[in-house]
Design a protein around this motif. Structure first.
Motif, short mmCIF file in Angstrom:
data_model
loop_
_atom_site.label_atom_id
_atom_site.label_comp_id
_atom_site.label_asym_id
_atom_site.label_seq_id
_atom_site.Cartn_x
_atom_site.Cartn_y
_atom_site.Cartn_z
N ARG A 133 0.83 -1.21 0.00
CA ARG A 133 0.00 0.00 0.00
C ARG A 133 0.85 1.25 0.00
O ARG A 133 0.54 2.22 -0.69
N ASN A 169 8.45 -0.49 -7.62
CA ASN A 169 7.65 0.68 -7.92
C ASN A 169 8.17 1.24 -9.24
O ASN A 169 9.33 1.63 -9.32
N ASN A 190 2.24 1.59 -3.41
CA ASN A 190 1.17 1.82 -4.37
C ASN A 190 0.76 3.29 -4.41
O ASN A 190 0.30 3.79 -5.44
N LYS A 248 2.67 2.64 -9.78
CA LYS A 248 2.40 1.22 -10.04
C LYS A 248 3.43 0.34 -9.36
O LYS A 248 4.60 0.67 -9.28
#
Length: 172
Positions: A33, A59, A36, A40
């Protein structure tokens, strides 16, 4: 009587394993999380049975450049995420296509990077299997909970058979 203690011990071991697995899953979800929110996230995995397995979270931006990389590697539930700064700024497609660049990482990380790239290509081409793209997971359908449930049911069945034998012995 020793069978009952063995059953209690095994049930306790499964319960402790379930709690530790839950804590590790919670660490994974929190890291996912957090990453995110920055863009992406690709997940690459390299599971092993008898040695340390690993999961990498990458990431990436729209051009598949790696902004951040976190690795979860270990045999036990006490494994923590480690940042891999050497991946920052590299292009994932160029990295996995260059054996010279890929060779600088250990085999576990290489396997994770190749798996993450496969997931990236499958996602971009629309070939990601349905079971790998699902986000909603029934938490209690995870293997650790199923094994705990099965162990408890076996334990209850064992106790029930002892109670049944005890009742038959008293009726005679």
């Amino acid at each position: 009587m020793s069978v009952i203690w063995l059953g209690i011990f095994l049930a306790g071991a499964f319960f402790i394993q379930a709690i530790l697995g839950f804590m590790q899953l919670k660490r994974f979800i929190n890291m996912f999380r957090k990453m995110n929110r920055q863009g992406k996230v690709l997940i690459g995995k390299n599971p092993k049975r008898l040695q340390a397995g690993s999961i990498i979270l990458l990431n990436i931006d729209e051009s598949a450049n790696i902004n951040r990389a976190e690795l979860l590697k270990g045999v036990t539930s006490f494994a923590r995420f480690q940042s891999i700064d050497s991946l920052k700024g590299q292009s994932l497609p160029e990295l996995v296509s260059s054996y010279k660049d890929l060779k600088q990482f250990n085999p576990l990380i290489r396997g994770c990077l190749l798996n993450a790239y496969r997931n990236f290509v499958n996602f971009r081409t629309g070939n990601l299997p349905e079971n790998e793209s699902q986000v909603n997971i029934n938490f209690f359908a995870l293997p650790v909970f199923i094994s705990v449930k099965n162990a408890v049911m076996r334990w209850i069945g064992t106790i029930g058979s002892y109670i049944g034998r005890f009742g038959e012995a008293n009726n005679k």
